[in-house]
Enzyme design. Structure first.
Site, PDB file in Angstrom:
ATOM      1  N   GLY A 182     -24.107  13.801  -8.346  1.00 13.56           N
ATOM      2  CA  GLY A 182     -24.127  12.118  -8.080  1.00 13.56           C
ATOM      3  C   GLY A 182     -24.306  11.798  -6.537  1.00 13.56           C
ATOM      4  O   GLY A 182     -24.452  12.557  -5.682  1.00 13.56           O
ATOM      5  N   VAL A 188     -20.630  22.911 -17.189  1.00 12.53           N
ATOM      6  CA  VAL A 188     -19.849  23.777 -16.484  1.00 12.53           C
ATOM      7  C   VAL A 188     -18.576  23.910 -17.432  1.00 12.53           C
ATOM      8  O   VAL A 188     -18.040  23.013 -17.698  1.00 12.53           O
ATOM      9  CB  VAL A 188     -19.147  22.879 -15.021  1.00 12.53           C
ATOM     10  CG1 VAL A 188     -18.367  24.031 -14.275  1.00 12.53           C
ATOM     11  CG2 VAL A 188     -20.543  22.536 -14.299  1.00 12.53           C
ATOM     12  N   GLU A 201       0.919  -1.279   0.118  1.00 13.49           N
ATOM     13  CA  GLU A 201       0.041   0.069   0.081  1.00 13.49           C
ATOM     14  C   GLU A 201       0.816   1.141   0.020  1.00 13.49           C
ATOM     15  O   GLU A 201       1.933   1.400   0.692  1.00 13.49           O
ATOM     16  CB  GLU A 201      -1.063  -0.184   1.186  1.00 13.49           C
ATOM     17  CG  GLU A 201      -1.768   1.275   1.487  1.00 13.49           C
ATOM     18  CD  GLU A 201      -2.628   1.647   0.392  1.00 13.49           C
ATOM     19  OE1 GLU A 201      -3.414   0.816  -0.231  1.00 13.49           O
ATOM     20  OE2 GLU A 201      -2.444   2.792  -0.114  1.00 13.49           O
ATOM     21  N   CYS A 227     -12.101   4.005   0.746  1.00 16.43           N
ATOM     22  CA  CYS A 227     -13.169   3.818   1.431  1.00 16.43           C
ATOM     23  C   CYS A 227     -12.871   4.258   2.969  1.00 16.43           C
ATOM     24  O   CYS A 227     -13.722   5.014   3.609  1.00 16.43           O
ATOM     25  CB  CYS A 227     -13.345   2.269   1.488  1.00 16.43           C
ATOM     26  SG  CYS A 227     -14.901   1.909   2.334  1.00 16.43           S
ATOM     27  N   HIS A 262     -41.735  -7.326  15.497  1.00 21.29           N
ATOM     28  CA  HIS A 262     -42.609  -6.096  15.627  1.00 21.29           C
ATOM     29  C   HIS A 262     -42.307  -5.601  17.172  1.00 21.29           C
ATOM     30  O   HIS A 262     -42.326  -6.258  18.007  1.00 21.29           O
ATOM     31  CB  HIS A 262     -44.176  -6.659  15.554  1.00 21.29           C
ATOM     32  CG  HIS A 262     -45.062  -5.261  15.892  1.00 21.29           C
ATOM     33  ND1 HIS A 262     -45.106  -4.185  14.980  1.00 21.29           N
ATOM     34  CD2 HIS A 262     -45.832  -4.911  17.021  1.00 21.29           C
ATOM     35  CE1 HIS A 262     -45.985  -3.386  15.283  1.00 21.29           C
ATOM     36  NE2 HIS A 262     -46.401  -3.708  16.530  1.00 21.29           N
ATOM     37  N   ASP A 270     -12.352  -0.773  -8.310  1.00 20.77           N
ATOM     38  CA  ASP A 270     -12.615   0.206  -8.999  1.00 20.77           C
ATOM     39  C   ASP A 270     -11.813   0.252 -10.237  1.00 20.77           C
ATOM     40  O   ASP A 270     -12.121   0.972 -11.203  1.00 20.77           O
ATOM     41  CB  ASP A 270     -12.317   1.687  -8.373  1.00 20.77           C
ATOM     42  CG  ASP A 270     -13.506   1.816  -7.421  1.00 20.77           C
ATOM     43  OD1 ASP A 270     -14.329   1.011  -7.339  1.00 20.77           O
ATOM     44  OD2 ASP A 270     -13.488   3.059  -6.800  1.00 20.77           O
TER      45      ASP A 270
HETATM   46  P1  NAI Z   1     -21.317   9.398  -9.758  1.00 16.54           P
HETATM   47  O1  NAI Z   1     -21.079   9.046 -11.142  1.00 16.54           O
HETATM   48  O2  NAI Z   1     -22.131   9.039  -8.693  1.00 16.54           O
HETATM   49  O3  NAI Z   1     -21.735  11.168  -9.988  1.00 16.54           O
HETATM   50  C1  NAI Z   1     -21.138  11.925 -10.958  1.00 16.54           C
HETATM   51  C2  NAI Z   1     -22.274  13.242 -11.345  1.00 16.54           C
HETATM   52  O4  NAI Z   1     -21.586  14.039 -11.843  1.00 16.54           O
HETATM   53  C3  NAI Z   1     -23.129  12.507 -12.375  1.00 16.54           C
HETATM   54  O5  NAI Z   1     -24.612  12.866 -12.128  1.00 16.54           O
HETATM   55  C4  NAI Z   1     -22.441  13.253 -13.491  1.00 16.54           C
HETATM   56  O6  NAI Z   1     -23.710  13.534 -14.529  1.00 16.54           O
HETATM   57  C5  NAI Z   1     -22.296  14.646 -13.064  1.00 16.54           C
HETATM   58  N1  NAI Z   1     -21.216  15.092 -13.978  1.00 16.54           N
HETATM   59  C6  NAI Z   1     -20.154  14.517 -14.628  1.00 16.54           C
HETATM   60  N2  NAI Z   1     -19.476  15.593 -15.178  1.00 16.54           N
HETATM   61  C7  NAI Z   1     -20.094  16.762 -14.997  1.00 16.54           C
HETATM   62  C8  NAI Z   1     -19.810  18.230 -15.086  1.00 16.54           C
HETATM   63  N3  NAI Z   1     -18.953  18.357 -16.168  1.00 16.54           N
HETATM   64  N4  NAI Z   1     -20.464  19.141 -14.769  1.00 16.54           N
HETATM   65  C9  NAI Z   1     -21.528  18.592 -14.122  1.00 16.54           C
HETATM   66  N5  NAI Z   1     -21.949  17.467 -13.574  1.00 16.54           N
HETATM   67  C10 NAI Z   1     -21.266  16.242 -13.954  1.00 16.54           C
HETATM   68  O7  NAI Z   1     -19.739   9.844  -9.335  1.00 16.54           O
HETATM   69  P2  NAI Z   1     -19.454  10.413  -7.838  1.00 16.54           P
HETATM   70  O8  NAI Z   1     -20.299  10.973  -7.161  1.00 16.54           O
HETATM   71  O9  NAI Z   1     -18.166  11.268  -7.993  1.00 16.54           O
HETATM   72  O10 NAI Z   1     -19.064   9.123  -7.159  1.00 16.54           O
HETATM   73  C11 NAI Z   1     -18.034   8.292  -7.673  1.00 16.54           C
HETATM   74  C12 NAI Z   1     -18.211   6.758  -7.167  1.00 16.54           C
HETATM   75  O11 NAI Z   1     -18.198   6.537  -5.718  1.00 16.54           O
HETATM   76  C13 NAI Z   1     -19.325   6.219  -7.722  1.00 16.54           C
HETATM   77  O12 NAI Z   1     -19.386   5.314  -8.383  1.00 16.54           O
HETATM   78  C14 NAI Z   1     -20.368   5.819  -6.575  1.00 16.54           C
HETATM   79  O13 NAI Z   1     -21.004   4.772  -6.598  1.00 16.54           O
HETATM   80  C15 NAI Z   1     -19.202   5.606  -5.516  1.00 16.54           C
HETATM   81  N6  NAI Z   1     -19.673   6.142  -4.141  1.00 16.54           N
HETATM   82  C16 NAI Z   1     -20.458   5.321  -3.544  1.00 16.54           C
HETATM   83  C17 NAI Z   1     -20.988   5.820  -2.302  1.00 16.54           C
HETATM   84  C18 NAI Z   1     -22.045   5.108  -1.349  1.00 16.54           C
HETATM   85  O14 NAI Z   1     -22.142   3.680  -1.654  1.00 16.54           O
HETATM   86  N7  NAI Z   1     -22.586   5.286  -0.494  1.00 16.54           N
HETATM   87  C19 NAI Z   1     -20.527   7.043  -1.520  1.00 16.54           C
HETATM   88  C20 NAI Z   1     -19.686   7.813  -2.365  1.00 16.54           C
HETATM   89  C21 NAI Z   1     -19.281   7.196  -3.671  1.00 16.54           C
END
Ligand code: NAI
Length: 498
Positions: free
Chosen positions: A188, A243, A35, A43, A465, A326
């Site tokens: 997201g 953006v 690592e 995580c 319950h 990932d």
């Molecule tokens: P995401 O893929 O969930 O969301 C990214 C968002 O950014 C999408 O809605 C996309 O349309 C938007 N986007 C992309 N480019 C953009 C731009 N130029 N301008 C504006 N919006 C834009 O990715 P996120 O939130 O970064 O998460 C990454 C990974 O980590 C995901 O695969 C997620 O599942 C995982 N993760 C899981 C968690 C959990 O299980 N609770 C918590 C945090 C992350």
């Protein structure tokens, strides 16, 4: 080089890698775990765990704010984000130490440094050069690459880690400030979780999303429910925003956007919007960490940074080297990485021979997902749109927290569960939930789906319950109109003919 030959060397100690290392040791393998930063990976250090620790603070604040008086708790509140960060740091440190302790228990050798595969093959073993606290080269019969991902960086966003931040920056142990105004790019999973936390601590949060909806992967009804909550927290969400640039203005940031509907070659002349804030969080997805691992030299194939694996055994294009999590570009979730760790370990050890393992293949048909906004979101299997696209006719059960005794006692009446059952067989094909303990509720559905249980199987299971778990029972029973605490159109024979 040490004389010892490991059975398995795992590169990357995130939830994929450290899990694989322990699993391999449980099967009797001699294991090296390499690592370059911190045990636990994203995580534990910059992702799931620190956000959930901060989320716990925000949840407590929201509970007292919204229900305190009604519950008989009258108090004036003073929020101390720095204290919440200290607690988060403590939780993280304890868990990271725990991972180190577990590796010791299993007698795995942990190397802190950057690992690079420098040669070898599956018959003679592979060599890995490690550069770090001490430079060394080790040899291993098999390798599992579990190097994960890092926040995606787009040059136009000028991420400077000072004002324009990634999720790693905002979760830095020393980031203890609540921005007065926070701009979040990307609505997201990560964006929504941080928006909820910081809005609760008092930030004015604005979100910019490229797509027409936030968390577009979730069931639209669930997203609408979340939006209601975002409105309450005065989170300003702008969808369909392209953006174009983000700049650090010295004491803040400024982002320029245009409508996402404007074609690429007409952007210059399009009408622009500007957004100003103190800090900007960029959360637009993650990039695979596959650089400088010696992949090209060895002929390990990649595609846009993702290490290609044969889909069901997780072996790369070089025999004896596996990849999980990932970095393979699959479903980017910690628990998927851990699951893949199990499969890669068994396949690697079986190919060596002499271990109590057997070949295994992956199956991604049931992958639960969770989002820790307030309320929580959990989902598994198909959404209604997916079922339609696949030509599966479904019956939908829907049950609200408002109608459940335990949820009322807890003051957790927001949200609902949706259960989709195959109209012919009664098999559960998917479920989504927004509300208290949604991720835990979805775990029961995931178990049922994994084992092909039908709605009546769950209906025939005694649920304690009063518990929130009764949401599942009522949701499932509502697929055939027989939830006890909801009026329906009963069809006792639904799905029973199969
Ligand atoms: P995401 O893929 O969930 O969301 C990214 C968002 O950014 C999408 O809605 C996309 O349309 C938007 N986007 C992309 N480019 C953009 C731009 N130029 N301008 C504006 N919006 C834009 O990715 P996120 O939130 O970064 O998460 C990454 C990974 O980590 C995901 O695969 C997620 O599942 C995982 N993760 C899981 C968690 C959990 O299980 N609770 C918590 C945090 C992350």
């Amino acid at each position: 080089m040490s004389e010892e030959i490991y059975d398995i060397a795992v590169i990357g100690a995130g939830p994929g890698g450290y899990h694989a290392a322990i699993r391999a040791a449980q099967f009797g393998a001699k294991v090296a775990l390499i690592e370059k930063e911190k045990l636990g990976g994203t995580c534990l250090n910059w992702g799931c765990i620190p956000t959930k620790a901060l989320y716990a603070s925000s949840e407590l604040i929201q509970k007292i704010k919204t229900h305190g008086e009604e519950f008989g708790v009258k108090c004036s509140m003073e929020l101390d984000f720095a204290k919440a960060v200290e607690r988060k740091n403590k939780v993280v440190n304890e868990l990271v130490e725990g991972i180190g302790g577990l590796q010791k228990v299993w007698k795995n050798d942990v190397y802190m440094g950057h690992g690079k595969i420098v040669g070898g093959n599956k018959d003679d073993g592979f060599e890995i050069a490690i550069e770090g606290e001490e430079n060394t080269t080790i040899k291993s019969k098999r390798i599992i690459i579990a190097t994960g991902s890092s926040p995606a960086l787009i040059p136009a966003f000028n991420i400077d880690h000072e004002r324009i931040l990634t999720s790693d920056d905002i979760l830095d142990p020393n980031f203890k400030e609540v921005p007065k105004r926070l701009l979040v790019i990307g609505a997201g999973v990560i964006g929504c979780e941080f928006a909820n936390i910081f809005a609760t601590f008092g930030s004015k949060v604005t979100m910019l999303e490229y797509l027409p909806s936030p968390i577009a992967t979730e069931e639209p009804m669930v997203v609408r429910e979340l939006q209601k909550k975002f409105d309450e927290l005065e989170i300003e969400l702008h969808v369909s925003q392209n953006v174009l640039s983000v700049e650090n203005t010295g004491n803040g940031i400024k982002a320029t956007t245009c409508s996402a509907d404007v074609p690429r070659d007409e952007v210059d002349n399009a009408e622009k919007n500007t957004f100003e804030a103190d800090y900007c969080l960029v959360s637009i997805g993650r990039a695979k960490e596959s650089g400088d691992l010696g992949l090209e030299e060895l002929g390990i194939e990649t595609e846009r940074g993702a290490i290609k694996v044969n889909s069901d055994k997780l072996e790369t294009s070089v025999e004896g080297i596996y990849a999980i999590g990932d970095v393979t570009g699959g479903v980017m979730l910690a628990h998927v990485a851990s699951y893949e760790g199990d499969i890669a370990v068994e396949n690697a050890l079986t190919s060596i021979g002499g271990f109590p393992t057997k070949e295994r293949t992956t199956n991604y048909s049931v992958v639960p997902a969770t989002i820790f906004t307030s309320p929580n979101i959990g989902s598994v299997g198909l959404r209604r749109k997916d079922a339609k696209e696949k030509g599966i006719k479904v019956s939908m059960g829907r049950f609200t927290f408002e109608s459940l005794g335990k949820a009322k006692c807890m003051g957790e009446t927001e949200g609902f569960i949706l259960v989709l059952a195959n109209k012919e067989t009664g098999e559960i094909v998917g479920a989504s939930c927004i509300g208290a303990e949604a991720p835990e509720l979805i775990a029961e559905i995931a178990l049922a789906m994994q084992h092909g249980l039908n709605v009546h199987d769950i209906g025939a299971t005694i649920h304690s319950h009063p518990t929130i778990s009764e949401m599942v029972l009522e949701g499932v029973e509502d697929t055939y109109g027989m939830a006890i605490h909801k009026r329906g159109r009963p069809d006792p024979h639904f799905g029973k003919s199969h």
